[in-house]
Design an enzyme around this catalytic site. Structure first.
Site, PDB file in Angstrom:
ATOM      1  N   THR A 117       0.832  -1.197   0.000  1.00 10.60           N
ATOM      2  CA  THR A 117       0.000   0.000   0.000  1.00 10.60           C
ATOM      3  C   THR A 117       0.869   1.251   0.000  1.00 10.60           C
ATOM      4  OG1 THR A 117      -1.585   1.290   1.316  1.00 10.60           O
ATOM      5  CG2 THR A 117      -0.113  -0.149   2.528  1.00 10.60           C
ATOM      6  N   TYR A 141      -1.744  -0.035  10.023  1.00 14.50           N
ATOM      7  CA  TYR A 141      -1.977  -0.660   8.718  1.00 14.50           C
ATOM      8  C   TYR A 141      -0.760  -0.449   7.820  1.00 14.50           C
ATOM      9  CZ  TYR A 141      -3.642  -1.227   3.949  1.00 14.50           C
ATOM     10  OH  TYR A 141      -3.762  -1.590   2.633  1.00 14.50           O
TER      11      TYR A 141
END
Length: 327
Positions: A117, A141
């Protein structure tokens, strides 16, 4: 036909990857615990239920199918949740990925495509991100994904594990044929939330912040069509199979669209107005986040040809009107 183990293959992006893998002549083996995925989305190869934290189950699946590669999508991905419960993200995203990587190397599976990501870059507002941008994740995350990238590099040095890492932001759209699509419960992504509001499935779409330093006051994000995205992953797999070196690629358009631009395009596609409510900015939201993809274009020959608002909203709308999954 080569077997490819697709973790998270019952989810939004993973199921589209399975379709493209099958079209390219591979057999996708979906490995998923269905915590956010749907067995109905598994249409293009075998389904094996299992959790990444279950090492014996992983070993059994590797022994049964002897895949030539792993395509790893399975992860928890809610930024807000990762802030309030970081242990959940380190345990599942990092612990589960470590289990998977160790199982792959033990089975002699040396090709690994990882869905990372752009959240690994952290809060770097207003710049076009490249693969060389410093990584400073600001939540569990992003940090968990960066940790898995580091693990892959370590195992590359120690075990010869060859990998391709893809970093990207917002994924949108659906399979143009309408076989599969985006179906989250609960839903958190802008375009399906907007289509829900158009359909009356929710009272209105909340626009969080209208006073950003952008042409229309709403924040700007980079969107990539899900089919473009998974085609890049297949190109990454073929890169490894053909002997390519470990690599990192950002996937984006480099420009981005504002929230109001997305809403305006939805009216043009659906011929329906979007009921909206203007809300305050959310903590941690940046003004503009976009990612370049020059390296993927030049080295993989990838082009985000479907990543226009018209195509993404049209394909999402087609799926939204009829598509759903049942457990």
């Amino acid at each position: 036909m080569a077997n490819v183990l697709v973790t998270g293959g019952a989810g939004y992006i993973g199921s589209h990857a399975c379709k493209v893998l099958a079209a390219a002549g591979h057999t996708p083996i979906t490995y998923d615990n269905l915590c956010t995925g749907w067995e109905d989305a598994v249409k293009f190869g075998p389904f094996e239920a299992g959790d990444l934290l279950d090492r014996p189950r992983l070993d059994a699946v590797f022994a049964q199918y002897t895949p030539v590669a792993v395509m790893h999508f399975a992860a928890l991905s809610q930024v807000g949740e990762s802030v309030t419960d970081p242990g959940l993200y380190w345990r599942n995203n990092v612990g589960g990925s470590l289990n998977l990587i160790e199982a792959a190397t033990a089975a002699g599976c040396e090709n690994f495509v990882f869905s990372s990501t752009c959240a690994t870059y952290g809060d770097q507002d207003g710049v076009t991100l490249t693969e060389d941008t410093a990584q400073h994740p600001i939540n569990a995350y992003g940090a968990s994904k960066r940790a898995v990238e580091d693990i892959l590099r370590n195992f590359g040095h120690s075990h010869g594990l060859r990998h391709v890492i893809f970093r990207y932001f917002n994924v949108a759209g659906a399979d143009p044929a309408g076989e599969i699509g985006e179906f989250h419960q609960p839903e958190t992504h802008l375009i399906p939330l907007m289509l829900d509001a158009i359909d009356g499935k929710r009272p209105a779409l909340t626009v969080f912040g209208t006073d950003y330093d952008t042409p229309d006051g709403t924040c700007i994000r980079d969107y990539v069509h899900v089919m473009d995205l998974v085609e890049a992953h297949v190109k990454g797999l073929e890169w490894l199979i053909d002997g390519g070196a470990p690599a990192v690629f950002n996937l984006g358009t480099g420009s981005g669209f504002s929230v109001r631009e997305v809403i305006d395009h939805s009216r043009a596609v659906t011929n329906k107005s979007v009921p909206i409510v203007e809300g305050a900015r959310r903590a941690g939201d940046c003004t503009k986040l976009v990612s370049g993809s020059d390296r993927a274009m030049s080295e993989l020959g990838w082009t985000p040809s479907r990543s226009t608002l018209e195509a993404m909203i049209t394909d999402a709308w087609r799926w939204h009107q009829n598509g759903h999954y049942d457990k």
